[in-house]
Enzyme design. Structure first.
Site, PDB file in Angstrom:
ATOM      1  N   SER A  35      43.959  57.976  32.706  1.00 26.98           N
ATOM      2  CA  SER A  35      43.515  57.672  34.071  1.00 26.98           C
ATOM      3  C   SER A  35      43.886  56.241  34.392  1.00 26.98           C
ATOM      4  CB  SER A  35      41.995  57.838  34.182  1.00 26.98           C
ATOM      5  OG  SER A  35      41.512  57.050  35.254  1.00 26.98           O
ATOM      6  N   HIS A  94      46.313  60.847  35.449  1.00 20.38           N
ATOM      7  CA  HIS A  94      45.091  61.212  36.166  1.00 20.38           C
ATOM      8  C   HIS A  94      44.798  60.121  37.201  1.00 20.38           C
ATOM      9  CE1 HIS A  94      41.004  63.069  36.332  1.00 20.38           C
ATOM     10  NE2 HIS A  94      40.580  61.829  36.518  1.00 20.38           N
ATOM     11  N   ASP A 146      42.208  58.742  40.080  1.00 17.74           N
ATOM     12  CA  ASP A 146      40.827  58.828  40.562  1.00 17.74           C
ATOM     13  C   ASP A 146      40.706  58.303  41.984  1.00 17.74           C
ATOM     14  OD1 ASP A 146      39.368  59.865  38.269  1.00 17.74           O
ATOM     15  OD2 ASP A 146      39.990  58.031  37.256  1.00 17.74           O
ATOM     16  N   MET A 184      38.349  57.696  45.108  1.00 17.57           N
ATOM     17  CA  MET A 184      36.917  57.563  45.442  1.00 17.57           C
ATOM     18  C   MET A 184      36.773  57.028  46.857  1.00 17.57           C
ATOM     19  SD  MET A 184      35.605  55.712  41.974  1.00 17.57           S
ATOM     20  CE  MET A 184      36.146  56.270  40.358  1.00 17.57           C
ATOM     21  N   HIS A 220      42.084  63.544  41.076  1.00 17.29           N
ATOM     22  CA  HIS A 220      40.637  63.780  41.000  1.00 17.29           C
ATOM     23  C   HIS A 220      39.998  63.244  42.280  1.00 17.29           C
ATOM     24  CE1 HIS A 220      36.695  62.994  38.519  1.00 17.29           C
ATOM     25  NE2 HIS A 220      36.508  63.837  39.509  1.00 17.29           N
ATOM     26  N   MET A 249      37.120  62.398  44.338  1.00 18.22           N
ATOM     27  CA  MET A 249      35.670  62.149  44.390  1.00 18.22           C
ATOM     28  C   MET A 249      35.350  61.729  45.820  1.00 18.22           C
ATOM     29  SD  MET A 249      35.427  60.249  40.719  1.00 18.22           S
ATOM     30  CE  MET A 249      37.196  59.971  40.652  1.00 18.22           C
ATOM     31  N   MET A 290      32.680  66.739  33.899  1.00 13.77           N
ATOM     32  CA  MET A 290      32.476  65.283  33.887  1.00 13.77           C
ATOM     33  C   MET A 290      31.477  64.929  32.785  1.00 13.77           C
ATOM     34  SD  MET A 290      34.337  63.888  36.260  1.00 13.77           S
ATOM     35  CE  MET A 290      33.667  62.239  36.097  1.00 13.77           C
ATOM     36  N   ASP A 339      36.337  64.620  31.410  1.00 10.57           N
ATOM     37  CA  ASP A 339      36.614  63.326  32.042  1.00 10.57           C
ATOM     38  C   ASP A 339      35.392  62.412  31.916  1.00 10.57           C
ATOM     39  OD1 ASP A 339      37.521  61.218  33.549  1.00 10.57           O
ATOM     40  OD2 ASP A 339      37.553  62.307  35.451  1.00 10.57           O
TER      41      ASP A 339
END
Ligand code: DX5
Ligand code: ZN
Length: 227
Positions: free
Chosen positions: A10, A35, A37, A39, A68, A70, A139, A177
């Site tokens: 990540s 990966h 992330d 957010m 991913h 979020m 998670m 993760d």
């Protein structure tokens, strides 16, 4: 891939001033996915990165980009993240009102669809879409930051999912993760996970990306399934 396990560094803990280089270091060290992330400051407290960064990573590697999300209302954004270069689009079940529709939306664009479970969300929340999805992400920290401690209750969830998937002969892969490092990685793999995400175990001051990925691979060399 080591012992059937894919590694997904990540970039959240990478040096963003030289992101392309860090991604290429992962690639050279044998990473399977990158990966990413995303957010939004609403689903989780902080804002991390968005489309221009995904586009930049896409230009610097041919590796699978594991996105991913979020974010709240993920259905509004999955198309843009596919356009930006995402290969696997993962949405949180807690954020998706119409989970089944989002899975169809992603797969309709010939991309893989993943569904993510927060530590407090039971496996039953994905049971109904399990035959359709390409990946389930368990998670093992509360989403929002890298460098947190592994939450042990993720392991029985992985075991349960592995049983459900194998018994029904489904294709879904199981990704873990959060808090994954040389100590926890083999335990996740033994429980039945086959994709492992790691940020702080890959990007840290203790070693180069290659050394750190090497440590993760070494930890996975003697994993026995079902332990
Ligand atoms: C957490 C992110 C994770 C995070 C993992 O919200 O989804 O992917 O970057 O960080 P580590 O591996 O340091 O726990
Ligand atoms: Zn993540």
């Amino acid at each position: 891939m080591i012992n059937g396990i894919k590694l997904a560094p990540s970039i959240l803990a990478a040096d963003f001033a030289r992101l392309g280089e860090q991604v290429r270091e992962c690639e050279a060290a044998g990473a399977d996915y990158i990966h990413v992330d995303v957010m939004d400051g609403r689903f989780v407290p902080v804002i991390s990165l968005g489309l221009p960064v995904v586009e930049a990573i896409r230009r610097s590697t041919d590796l699978v980009l594991d996105i991913h999300l979020m974010i709240v209302e993920p259905e509004k954004h999955v198309g843009s993240f596919i356009d930006a270069g995402g290969d696997i689009i993962n949405v949180h079940v807690e954020a998706a009102t119409h989970l089944h529709r989002i899975v169809q939306q992603v797969q309709g664009r010939d991309r893989k669809a993943g569904v993510c479970l927060n530590p407090g969300t039971p496996v039953s929340a994905v049971e109904q879409v399990l035959p359709e999805v390409d990946q389930v992400m368990v998670m093992s920290v509360n989403p929002g930051a890298s460098g947190q401690r592994f939450i042990e209750s993720a392991l029985p969830k992985v075991r349960r999912l592995r049983r459900m998937i194998d018994e029904a002969g489904l294709r879904a892969e199981i990704e873990v993760d959060g808090g994954v490092g040389p100590e926890t990685a083999p335990r996740c793999a033994a429980a039945g996970a086959n994709v492992l995400v790691a940020a702080s175990a890959v990007f840290n001051a203790n070693g180069t990306v290659a050394q750190n990925i090497g440590r993760l691979r070494a930890s996975l060399e003697r994993v026995e399934r079902g332990a």
